[in-house]
Design a protein around this motif. Structure first.
Motif, PDB file in Angstrom:
ATOM      1  N   TRP A  52       0.705  -1.319  -0.058  1.00  0.00           N
ATOM      2  CA  TRP A  52       0.063  -0.058  -0.082  1.00  0.00           C
ATOM      3  C   TRP A  52       0.946   1.315   0.100  1.00  0.00           C
ATOM      4  N   LYS A  53       1.252   1.695  -1.393  1.00  0.00           N
ATOM      5  CA  LYS A  53       1.548   3.065  -1.295  1.00  0.00           C
ATOM      6  C   LYS A  53       3.011   3.128  -0.663  1.00  0.00           C
ATOM      7  N   GLY A  54       3.762   2.357  -0.942  1.00  0.00           N
ATOM      8  CA  GLY A  54       5.423   1.953  -0.239  1.00  0.00           C
ATOM      9  C   GLY A  54       5.061   1.569   1.368  1.00  0.00           C
ATOM     10  N   TYR A  55       4.154   1.397   1.647  1.00  0.00           N
ATOM     11  CA  TYR A  55       4.039   0.745   2.912  1.00  0.00           C
ATOM     12  C   TYR A  55       3.259  -0.821   2.896  1.00  0.00           C
ATOM     13  N   LYS A  56       3.285  -1.296   4.106  1.00  0.00           N
ATOM     14  CA  LYS A  56       2.733  -2.492   3.997  1.00  0.00           C
ATOM     15  C   LYS A  56       1.534  -2.613   4.912  1.00  0.00           C
ATOM     16  N   ILE A  57       0.431  -3.232   4.684  1.00  0.00           N
ATOM     17  CA  ILE A  57      -0.647  -3.390   5.472  1.00  0.00           C
ATOM     18  C   ILE A  57      -0.624  -4.915   5.992  1.00  0.00           C
ATOM     19  N   VAL A  58      -0.322  -5.108   7.451  1.00  0.00           N
ATOM     20  CA  VAL A  58      -0.842  -6.379   7.799  1.00  0.00           C
ATOM     21  C   VAL A  58      -1.922  -6.599   8.375  1.00  0.00           C
ATOM     22  N   TYR A  59      -2.820  -7.252   8.099  1.00  0.00           N
ATOM     23  CA  TYR A  59      -4.245  -7.422   8.663  1.00  0.00           C
ATOM     24  C   TYR A  59      -4.372  -8.946   9.178  1.00  0.00           C
ATOM     25  N   ARG A  60      -5.337  -9.049  10.336  1.00  0.00           N
ATOM     26  CA  ARG A  60      -5.682 -10.444  10.674  1.00  0.00           C
ATOM     27  C   ARG A  60      -6.960 -10.425  11.344  1.00  0.00           C
ATOM     28  N   ARG A  61      -7.747 -11.311  10.699  1.00  0.00           N
ATOM     29  CA  ARG A  61      -9.208 -11.454  11.174  1.00  0.00           C
ATOM     30  C   ARG A  61      -9.443 -12.150  12.354  1.00  0.00           C
ATOM     31  N   TYR A  62     -10.217 -11.838  13.298  1.00  0.00           N
ATOM     32  CA  TYR A  62     -10.658 -12.568  14.549  1.00  0.00           C
ATOM     33  C   TYR A  62     -12.271 -12.217  14.559  1.00  0.00           C
ATOM     34  N   TYR A  66     -11.372  -6.984  12.107  1.00  0.00           N
ATOM     35  CA  TYR A  66     -10.296  -6.971  11.416  1.00  0.00           C
ATOM     36  C   TYR A  66      -9.118  -6.088  12.206  1.00  0.00           C
ATOM     37  N   PHE A  67      -7.926  -6.729  12.452  1.00  0.00           N
ATOM     38  CA  PHE A  67      -6.831  -5.842  13.118  1.00  0.00           C
ATOM     39  C   PHE A  67      -6.016  -5.772  11.944  1.00  0.00           C
ATOM     40  N   CYS A  68      -5.817  -4.296  11.775  1.00  0.00           N
ATOM     41  CA  CYS A  68      -4.786  -3.827  10.591  1.00  0.00           C
ATOM     42  C   CYS A  68      -3.689  -2.931  11.203  1.00  0.00           C
ATOM     43  N   MET A  69      -2.335  -3.242  10.852  1.00  0.00           N
ATOM     44  CA  MET A  69      -1.424  -2.391  11.296  1.00  0.00           C
ATOM     45  C   MET A  69      -0.829  -1.942   9.926  1.00  0.00           C
ATOM     46  N   CYS A  70      -0.239  -0.662   9.806  1.00  0.00           N
ATOM     47  CA  CYS A  70       0.459  -0.239   8.552  1.00  0.00           C
ATOM     48  C   CYS A  70       1.798  -0.105   9.165  1.00  0.00           C
ATOM     49  N   ILE A  71       2.889  -1.082   8.407  1.00  0.00           N
ATOM     50  CA  ILE A  71       4.116  -0.740   8.934  1.00  0.00           C
ATOM     51  C   ILE A  71       5.178  -0.443   7.479  1.00  0.00           C
TER      52      ILE A  71
ATOM     53  N   LEU B 891     -13.775 -14.160  20.226  1.00  0.00           N
ATOM     54  CA  LEU B 891     -12.729 -13.785  19.139  1.00  0.00           C
ATOM     55  C   LEU B 891     -11.796 -14.772  19.145  1.00  0.00           C
ATOM     56  N   MET B 892     -11.264 -15.191  20.363  1.00  0.00           N
ATOM     57  CA  MET B 892      -9.976 -16.061  20.262  1.00  0.00           C
ATOM     58  C   MET B 892     -10.551 -17.586  19.704  1.00  0.00           C
ATOM     59  N   SER B 893     -11.362 -18.004  19.680  1.00  0.00           N
ATOM     60  CA  SER B 893     -11.876 -19.376  19.258  1.00  0.00           C
ATOM     61  C   SER B 893     -12.078 -19.131  17.634  1.00  0.00           C
ATOM     62  N   MET B 894     -12.500 -18.004  17.578  1.00  0.00           N
ATOM     63  CA  MET B 894     -13.082 -18.115  16.077  1.00  0.00           C
ATOM     64  C   MET B 894     -11.832 -17.564  15.067  1.00  0.00           C
ATOM     65  N   PHE B 895     -10.815 -17.313  15.448  1.00  0.00           N
ATOM     66  CA  PHE B 895     -10.034 -16.747  14.408  1.00  0.00           C
ATOM     67  C   PHE B 895      -9.364 -17.707  13.391  1.00  0.00           C
ATOM     68  N   THR B 896      -9.994 -18.659  13.284  1.00  0.00           N
ATOM     69  CA  THR B 896      -9.564 -19.621  12.233  1.00  0.00           C
ATOM     70  C   THR B 896     -10.158 -19.352  11.004  1.00  0.00           C
ATOM     71  N   ASP B 897     -11.027 -18.354  11.062  1.00  0.00           N
ATOM     72  CA  ASP B 897     -11.772 -18.059   9.848  1.00  0.00           C
ATOM     73  C   ASP B 897     -12.753 -19.006   9.383  1.00  0.00           C
ATOM     74  N   THR B 898     -13.356 -19.841  10.124  1.00  0.00           N
ATOM     75  CA  THR B 898     -14.390 -20.664   9.527  1.00  0.00           C
ATOM     76  C   THR B 898     -15.530 -19.935   9.109  1.00  0.00           C
ATOM     77  N   PRO B 899     -16.190 -20.773   7.921  1.00  0.00           N
ATOM     78  CA  PRO B 899     -17.106 -20.086   7.017  1.00  0.00           C
ATOM     79  C   PRO B 899     -18.454 -19.658   7.968  1.00  0.00           C
TER      80      PRO B 899
END
Lengths: 161, 953
Positions: A52-62, A66-71, B891-899
């Motif tokens: 992303w525009k010379g940076y990187k977005i790292v994201y993770r879904r819980y 979505y938790f996103c960080m720009c590095i 949240l914690m138990s779900m983060f495996t992205d199950t459909p």
């Protein structure tokens, strides 16, 4: 360095933003818009990084969040992915099975915790125990402060005012 | 009763940090907002309310705290809450720790280090840094990191340095991080503190030691040579960390202090870069980490990757290099996209040491290149860019361009276009190919390409490749002309490309005699007509037409003026752009000249020849002498003229003097102010001077020349009169200039450069039918993997690889089948540990929930009686509101992205309950969620009844 941390849910609603580099209010809205478009549209099996525009977005879904960080470009993406997880584990420990609702209604607490995890765009404390101890110390301090300031009579007088 | 209820809620909110019903309602209504505009309306109304309330002079402090949080909420959602900033600053000054924390939190959220209010908070911070309570100091230090700017660093620096020796490790850690921040903002401010950092490196607390690595990393990346003595101690720290000598609290997913390890590896990479002696110390510990690190967890891989980075940076050692190669190939063979990505990146680093490493992984690389994941694809292009040689440049650049055509992200398009240009310039196998590639780049990313590239291309076509072979150059030019004439048929072309096309057609369109002048002129007229709003393209077109005419006339041929050309010239003659107009007039004038003169004015193919300029203009001397004899005044040189100008418009005159130094100024001129001469001059100056100067001061630069002529005699005499005072005056000028220069000179430099950077305007994607068809055919070929890939591999990785491939073609299917086994079998084979993108849930401490899920004393238990059983059961059993999101179980138990994760609209009872069933009922958790739901205090709206009911079980 982490430039910002953003939490958005599946509907693109913003749950938390923390900016470690300078962005004007206008830039912030633009970033949020662009980011939610990019992150939410990515498929499940793709990698958790975005250029992303010379940076990187790292994201993770819980769950739905979505938790996103720009590095920076030269940062270690896997490490940042684990920093996110570290943060989530701490939230989980504090709230007890954290869910999105906890973050919505206690967003200031989430900020306090984030301030203990990250500082100046860097990971500050790798030990969950230390953070838990600090947060607990703060909470108890606030508790005593509150007892002094807000005795029950005080609250009643305010409520009936 | 109603009041009692709200009182109860207030009490309940006690544990919620004092949020009131109003705040909860706000959050709830935003959660339920159906659209962004509805959300905006709610927030704007909220801000209006807050603005009104905040204008009240005495707000109870508790209320104020909540208002600030509400403001922070509005700001988070992208609205402007600047009217409340000052209240946040005030609250940070409060003595009550609870309010102070809120103050600091909101200040840090609201303000940036450049904000005007920062100066007001510095005093508070100074006071709090001295506080006895370490938590107050911590809060202040967090604010320091965010808010202190370059100017205010000196105000807090001594105190922060003092805090490095604070008894509490949390304070020391934050002080170190604050200094790290200071270094980022103003490197010179902390450079004298190196010894303090070294001392903190030996801190008892691992957290402080880990934090110290941040500023050390900064300092070492600025200048590695003066920290070489740290290598031994850093290596020994790393060794101890890897040997699990740190407290187990620093373990993360069974890895010993991985974040500290990574930071250390980063520093070692800097210190060992190109230094054999320093690198020697590191090999042992690196081998050790490679051996110990398990690649089954994400964090283990993060360390492995950092090790590879370190190995590729330090002085190479075969043994460690082998370990790094092995780790990289594990990444590349992984199923996880994340690891593949890291593997490609690591490979890009390793091939700098040994380019042959890539060969082994060619198929993995090609897989990544064809992966639907954009991020992975881009990373692979980066790798290809690094391994480009003259043998594979054609394949790689072709690939890059194919990709470039299909993306819309302008930032990346610019980058990849400039990479294509760079590679083509560096490795071009032939001129024709180079021009073809340039054409494609311009065609598809024209507006994003640096204008310099266009000029390079024009120069290349004009100069040829520097060889003496005139024939090759001519061939190059005619092929360029031919390709441009073809490209002109495209509907949309970027401006920069059109400029190149016009220029080339003008110079060489008729040079080889293949195309008639009128044909080229007609084409150029079409260009000008089609881009009538783009003056630059038009100017290029008009000049090109002029050149064609000039060459034809000089060669003694007659050129008929096409009607469309005539219309174009007529239109341009009346253009608003003086540049265009001038070109048209020049064209007209040129047509009237004799062939001899035309040839002198416009010699063919002379764009590379230098034009000699006679600066003294001797041929005009006759004319001047004649004029002087007729009574004209002699020319006054610029410096003399400035003397007179000074008396008229001092402000503009001073700019005149500056101008040679700074060619362009982008700032507005300062407001002209009536200039009062200093008292020292006043008595000596003639009485007319002040009046005249104040009269003429506001004259702007544009009109001043004419004015000067009008007033000339007067000014002249005046100037003579006061020539004695001019000395004084000039000195004054100097003073003013000094101020002017200070304010103008520094910003002018960046602004010039920024104006010259290319604009990232919308690139246009043209549909190239030929390209499209070739793409289609490629797509069709993709299914039959092996042949296509093999060919690509051979072209990418060179001949040697191709041979290897043909030999090993029997080996490959075997490998693929093994691959297939790995994918089909759910259990990964032992020797090939497949790392999932996300670690399995059991990585979390399993005994944790039992600790945390135990509810502490629940204030609602007592409250229930107060509110009455009916109310209590109502809340517990009633459908709950959707607060914008599903309250998914955990949240914690779900983060495996199950459909099974569903959004609130489509959430279906069955799905949710199935996830819960999987998780297993947990009474404690359910109870706690119950408490949360009640704590939240939101009255259920019945909007989405299923969600809470399910959760509460």
């Amino acid at each position: 360095m982490i430039h910002f941390v953003i939490l958005i849910n599946r509907q693109g609603k913003v749950r938390l933003t923390k900016w470690y580099s300078t962005y004007s209010q206008k830039e912030r809205s633009k970033v949020l818009k662009e980011l939610s478009g990019m992150v939410l549209s990515r498929g499940p099996k793709l990698c958790n990084f975005i250029d992303w525009k010379g940076y990187k977005i790292v994201y993770r879904r819980y769950a739905s969040l979505y938790f996103c960080m720009c590095i920076d470009k030269e940062d270690n993406e896997l490490e940042v992915l684990e920093i996110i997880h570290h943060f989530v584990e701490i939230l989980d420990r504090y709230f007890g099975s954290v869910c999105e609702l906890d973050l919505i209604f206690n967003f200031h607490k989430a900020y306090y915790i984030l301030d203990e995890v990250l500082i100046a765009g860097e990971l500050q404390e790798p030990s969950k125990k230390t953070i838990a101890r600090l947060i607990a110390a703060q909470d108890s301090l606030v508790e005593t402060a509150k007892e002094q300031a807000g005795s029950i009579s005080n609250i009643i007088s305010q409520a009936t005012k | 009763m109603e009041q009692l209820k709200s009182l109860g809620r207030e009490l309940a909110m006690g544990s919620q940090g004092g949020s009131s019903k109003e705040f909860l309602d706000l959050v709830k209504s935003i959660g339920e907002a159906r659209s962004k505009s509805e959300e905006d309306r709610i927030i704007l109304r909220e801000l209006e309310t807050l603005r009104r309330r905040l204008s009240d002079p005495d707000i109870p402090r508790r209320k104020m705290k909540e208002y600030l949080l509400r403001l922070a909420y509005a700001e988070m959602l992208g609205h402007d809450a600047s009217f409340g900033y000052i209240h946040a600053v005030k609250m940070a000054h409060d003595d009550n720790i609870m309010l102070k924390r809120t103050g600091y939190l909101t200040v840090a959220l609201f303000l940036d280090d450049g904000h005007d209010l920062i100066i007001l908070i510095v005093n508070t911070i100074q006071k709090d840094l001295r506080s006895d309570n370490y938590l107050v100091v911590c809060a202040a230090l967090v604010a320091v990191c965010k808010l202190i700017n370059e100017e205010t660093i000196p105000a807090v620096l001594p105190q922060v340095v003092e805090l490095l020796n604070h008894p509490k490790e949390a304070v020391r850690k934050k002080a170190v991080m604050a200094l790290h921040r200071f270094h980022q903002k103003s490197p010179s401010s902390v450079s004298h503190l190196v010894s303090n950092f070294r001392k903190r490196l030996c801190d008892n607390d691992p957290g402080v030691m880990g934090a110290t690595l941040c500023p050390l990393f900064d300092l070492i990346s600025d200048d590695a040579s003066s920290y070489k003595d740290l290598v031994v101690s850093l290596v020994s720290i790393l060794k101890q960390v890897a040997e699990k000598r740190l407290p187990t609290a620093y373990d993360y997913h069974h890895m010993p202090a991985p974040f500290i390890q990574i930071k250390l590896l980063k520093i070692l990479a800097l210190l060992g870069s190109g230094d054999k002696q320093a690198s020697n110390h590191m090999y042992a510990v690196l081998t050790e980490i490679f051996r110990k690190c398990e690649s089954s967890s994400n964090i283990g891989n993060a360390i492995l990757y950092e090790c590879v980075c370190c190995v590729s940076s330090i002085y190479p050692n075969p043994k460690v290099l082998d370990a790094a190669i092995e780790a990289t190939s594990k990444f590349l063979k992984s199923e996880s996209h994340n690891l593949k990505y890291m593997g490609i990146d690591a490979l890009g680093r390793l091939i700098r040491i040994n380019p042959d490493i890539a060969e082994e992984h060619q198929l993995a690389v090609i897989d990544c290149l064809e992966d639907p994941d954009d991020t992975l694809k881009r990373k692979t292009f980066e790798l290809l860019y690094k391994m480009t040689k003259s043998t594979n440049v054609e394949v790689i650049v072709d690939r890059m361009i194919d990709y470039m055509i299909n993306i819309t992200d302008n930032h990346y398009k610019t980058e990849i276009a400039s990479r294509c240009v760079e590679l083509a310039e560096q490795f071009a196998p032939s001129n024709q190919w180079f021009i073809q590639i340039m054409n494609k780049v311009f065609e598809h990313a024209g507006d994003l390409v640096n204008p310099r590239v266009a000029h390079n291309l024009m120069r290349l076509i004009a100069e040829g490749f520097g060889e003496d072979d005139e024939g090759a150059d001519t061939q190059l030019r005619s092929s360029a002309v031919a390709s441009y004439l073809r490209i002109l048929g495209e509907p949309k072309l970027p401006s920069l490309f059109l400029q190149v096309i016009c220029w080339v057609l003008g110079e060489y369109g008729t040079a080889d005699g293949r195309h008639s002048a009128s044909y080229i002129v007609g084409k150029l007229c079409d260009v000008a007509e089609a881009h009538s709003s783009d003056d630059t393209v038009k100017a290029y077109a008009v000049s090109a037409i002029m050149k064609i005419f000039a060459f034809e006339l000089a060669a003694g041929r007659k050129v008929e003026m096409l009607p469309e050309c005539q219309t174009l010239i007529d239109e341009v003659l009346a253009s608003h752009s003086t540049d265009l107009q001038q070109r048209a007039y020049e064209f007209q004038a040129l047509l009237a000249l004799s062939p001899q003169a035309i040839e002198n004015v416009m010699p063919p193919d002379a764009s590379c020849e230098d034009i000699e300029i006679e600066t003294s203009l001797p041929f005009l001397s006759n004319y001047i002498n004649q004029a002087i004899e007729n009574g004209a005044r002699p020319y006054i040189s610029e410096s003399e003229r400035l003397g007179t100008v000074n008396t008229i418009t001092p402000a503009s005159a001073s700019h005149y003097q500056q101008d040679p130094a700074h060619s362009l100024r982008f700032e507005a001129y300062e407001l002209p102010k009536p200039r009062a001469p200093p008292p020292s001059i006043q008595p000596s100056s003639t009485s007319s001077l002040p009046t005249i100067s104040s009269d003429l001061v506001p004259v702007s630069e544009a009109t001043y020349t004419t004015r000067e002529e009008q007033h000339n005699p007067k000014v002249q005499t005046l100037a003579d009169q006061i020539s004695a005072e001019i000395g004084v005056r000039l000195k004054l000028e100097g003073v003013q200039k000094k101020w002017g220069q200070q304010t103008y000179s520094s910003p002018s430099a960046p602004s010039t450069s920024s104006s010259s950077t290319q604009k990232a305007t919308n690139g246009m994607v043209t549909s190239d039918t030929i390209r499209q068809s070739s793409l289609d055919s490629r797509k069709q070929q993709i299914p039959e993997v092996s042949a296509e890939k093999q060919r690509l591999a051979a072209s990418l990785f060179g001949k040697k690889a191709a041979e290897r491939k043909t030999q090993g073609s029997t080996r490959r299917p075997a490998k693929e089948s093994q691959h297939a086994v790995a994918t089909s079998a759910p259990e990964p084979p032992e020797e090939k540990v497949v790392v999932p993108a996300v670690p399995p849930p059991d990585l979390l401490d399993l005994n944790e929930p039992s600790e945390t899920a135990t509810p502490t004393i629940d204030p609602f238990k007592q409250l229930e009686g107060l509110l009455g059983p009916a109310a209590g059961s109502d809340v517990a059993s009633a459908p709950s509101p959707s607060v914008g999101a599903v309250k998914t179980p955990d949240l914690m138990s779900m983060f495996t992205d199950t459909p099974s994760i569903v959004d609130s609209k489509s959430s279906d009872k069955g799905v949710v309950s199935s996830t819960i069933a999987k998780k297993g009922p947990n009474v404690k958790e359910a109870l706690q969620k119950d408490a949360t739901a009640r704590q939240v205090g939101v009255t259920p709206s019945g909007n989405n009844p299923n969600l809470f009911k399910d959760l509460l079980g």
